[in-house]
Enzyme design. Sequence first.
Site, PDB file in Angstrom:
ATOM      1  N   SER A  32       0.860  -1.192   0.000  1.00 11.01           N
ATOM      2  CA  SER A  32       0.000   0.000   0.000  1.00 11.01           C
ATOM      3  C   SER A  32       0.896   1.241   0.000  1.00 11.01           C
ATOM      4  O   SER A  32       2.079   1.162   0.364  1.00 11.01           O
ATOM      5  CB  SER A  32      -0.855   0.002   1.270  1.00 11.01           C
ATOM      6  N   TYR A  52      -2.423  -1.175  10.423  1.00 13.40           N
ATOM      7  CA  TYR A  52      -2.381  -1.294   8.957  1.00 13.40           C
ATOM      8  C   TYR A  52      -1.055  -0.757   8.416  1.00 13.40           C
ATOM      9  O   TYR A  52      -0.394  -1.392   7.602  1.00 13.40           O
ATOM     10  CB  TYR A  52      -3.565  -0.532   8.361  1.00 13.40           C
TER      11      TYR A  52
HETATM   12  P1  NAD Z   1     -11.528  -6.063  -0.410  1.00 12.77           P
HETATM   13  O1  NAD Z   1     -12.113  -5.972   0.960  1.00 12.77           O
HETATM   14  O2  NAD Z   1     -12.346  -5.676  -1.592  1.00 12.77           O
HETATM   15  O3  NAD Z   1     -10.968  -7.549  -0.630  1.00 12.77           O
HETATM   16  C1  NAD Z   1     -10.236  -8.191   0.386  1.00 12.77           C
HETATM   17  C2  NAD Z   1     -10.129  -9.666   0.069  1.00 12.77           C
HETATM   18  O4  NAD Z   1      -9.386 -10.277   1.135  1.00 12.77           O
HETATM   19  C3  NAD Z   1     -11.468 -10.390   0.010  1.00 12.77           C
HETATM   20  O5  NAD Z   1     -11.414 -11.366  -1.025  1.00 12.77           O
HETATM   21  C4  NAD Z   1     -11.583 -11.062   1.372  1.00 12.77           C
HETATM   22  O6  NAD Z   1     -12.349 -12.271   1.333  1.00 12.77           O
HETATM   23  C5  NAD Z   1     -10.111 -11.385   1.632  1.00 12.77           C
HETATM   24  N1  NAD Z   1      -9.827 -11.595   3.041  1.00 12.77           N
HETATM   25  C6  NAD Z   1     -10.026 -10.742   4.074  1.00 12.77           C
HETATM   26  N2  NAD Z   1      -9.668 -11.334   5.227  1.00 12.77           N
HETATM   27  C7  NAD Z   1      -9.217 -12.578   4.895  1.00 12.77           C
HETATM   28  C8  NAD Z   1      -8.728 -13.676   5.649  1.00 12.77           C
HETATM   29  N3  NAD Z   1      -8.642 -13.635   6.980  1.00 12.77           N
HETATM   30  N4  NAD Z   1      -8.386 -14.811   4.991  1.00 12.77           N
HETATM   31  C9  NAD Z   1      -8.499 -14.887   3.639  1.00 12.77           C
HETATM   32  N5  NAD Z   1      -8.964 -13.878   2.882  1.00 12.77           N
HETATM   33  C10 NAD Z   1      -9.316 -12.741   3.515  1.00 12.77           C
HETATM   34  O7  NAD Z   1     -10.179  -5.211  -0.339  1.00 12.77           O
HETATM   35  P2  NAD Z   1      -9.284  -4.520  -1.474  1.00 12.77           P
HETATM   36  O8  NAD Z   1      -9.572  -3.068  -1.378  1.00 12.77           O
HETATM   37  O9  NAD Z   1      -9.405  -5.210  -2.777  1.00 12.77           O
HETATM   38  O10 NAD Z   1      -7.822  -4.779  -0.860  1.00 12.77           O
HETATM   39  C11 NAD Z   1      -6.968  -5.827  -1.293  1.00 12.77           C
HETATM   40  C12 NAD Z   1      -5.553  -5.537  -0.820  1.00 12.77           C
HETATM   41  O11 NAD Z   1      -5.132  -4.285  -1.346  1.00 12.77           O
HETATM   42  C13 NAD Z   1      -5.400  -5.438   0.697  1.00 12.77           C
HETATM   43  O12 NAD Z   1      -4.189  -6.015   1.111  1.00 12.77           O
HETATM   44  C14 NAD Z   1      -5.397  -3.938   0.932  1.00 12.77           C
HETATM   45  O13 NAD Z   1      -4.708  -3.598   2.112  1.00 12.77           O
HETATM   46  C15 NAD Z   1      -4.653  -3.475  -0.299  1.00 12.77           C
HETATM   47  N6  NAD Z   1      -4.888  -2.064  -0.621  1.00 12.77           N
HETATM   48  C16 NAD Z   1      -6.139  -1.604  -0.905  1.00 12.77           C
HETATM   49  C17 NAD Z   1      -6.316  -0.254  -1.207  1.00 12.77           C
HETATM   50  C18 NAD Z   1      -7.676   0.318  -1.543  1.00 12.77           C
HETATM   51  O14 NAD Z   1      -7.807   1.548  -1.594  1.00 12.77           O
HETATM   52  N7  NAD Z   1      -8.696  -0.470  -1.796  1.00 12.77           N
HETATM   53  C19 NAD Z   1      -5.218   0.608  -1.202  1.00 12.77           C
HETATM   54  C20 NAD Z   1      -3.944   0.102  -0.917  1.00 12.77           C
HETATM   55  C21 NAD Z   1      -3.791  -1.242  -0.628  1.00 12.77           C
END
Ligand code: NAD
Length: 262
Positions: A144, A157
């Site tokens: 991130s 986080y």
């Molecule tokens: P999201 O909530 O849409 O998806 C998260 C996924 O992780 C889902 O498939 C969920 O089932 C899975 N998950 C959560 N807890 C879990 C567990 N205990 N075991 C197995 N699977 C689990 O989130 P996203 O926004 O797509 O984020 C995905 C990644 O990208 C994360 O690591 C997040 O920190 C990172 N990220 C997101 C953003 C953003 O703005 N959306 C920005 C920077 C980084």
Amino acid sequence: MSEDVEHRVALVTGATSGIGLAIAKRLAAAGLTVAVNGLETAEEAQAIVHEIGGAGGRAEYFPGDLADDAQSHGLARAVIDRFGALDVLVNNAGIQKVAAVEELAPQDWRRIVAVSLDSAYHTIRAALPAMKRKGWGRIINVASAHGLRASPYKSAYVATKHGVVGLTRTVALEVAETGITVNAICPGYVWTPLVAAQVADQARVHKMSEEEVIRTVMLAPQPTKRFVQPEEIAEMAFYLTGEMARSITGATISIDGGWTAK
Ligand code: NAD
């Protein structure tokens, strides 16, 4: 070692939503076999896995709670047992909690660190022997902008994502001569269901319109003032799996609309 993409096997953790889903679809569209991990039951995930497989390649569901050490290690092992290989490992699953550090419950701290950082350690440990045997591998950790910068009220986080960056750099150095690359993609705000769900709540709390809250609250640190789309992250992940990316390792690749330029 060069090999047809169609013979490659990828594991994407947290692939049932948002960024992970987009990466899984992109890799499947390129013809890879994709192991799709998430928290849902096999029945709940059926339509999603069908959608990923429909993009091309082959998709199979591997449920597992990555907050659990044994399940994280077991997940990568299960993929290798099923397909005989694990060539592309995408550690994407992640959760977060917004709270001042003294109000953050120990169990929330533990779960956030476990789902993103501990699980990446476990899947990497399980995957490396198979990658080394082939002399080829790609490890992509979705960190991130918070792996490079801090924001208040996100201690667990931010600490986790900084840890993911440190893990990425260290393992990249350890395997540098083995044909395996290890990189971290560092997105800014990405438009995923998780983020979309926050807009209405934030607008209500701040007594602003949704457009105003997006621009002045949510996208405040992102100079482009627009959300990154999950497909932009997925395209970078796909690029990193290619031969022309073989010299990119130990890198943090920012896709954040200029956030970390500041
Ligand atoms: P999201 O909530 O849409 O998806 C998260 C996924 O992780 C889902 O498939 C969920 O089932 C899975 N998950 C959560 N807890 C879990 C567990 N205990 N075991 C197995 N699977 C689990 O989130 P996203 O926004 O797509 O984020 C995905 C990644 O990208 C994360 O690591 C997040 O920190 C990172 N990220 C997101 C953003 C953003 O703005 N959306 C920005 C920077 C980084």
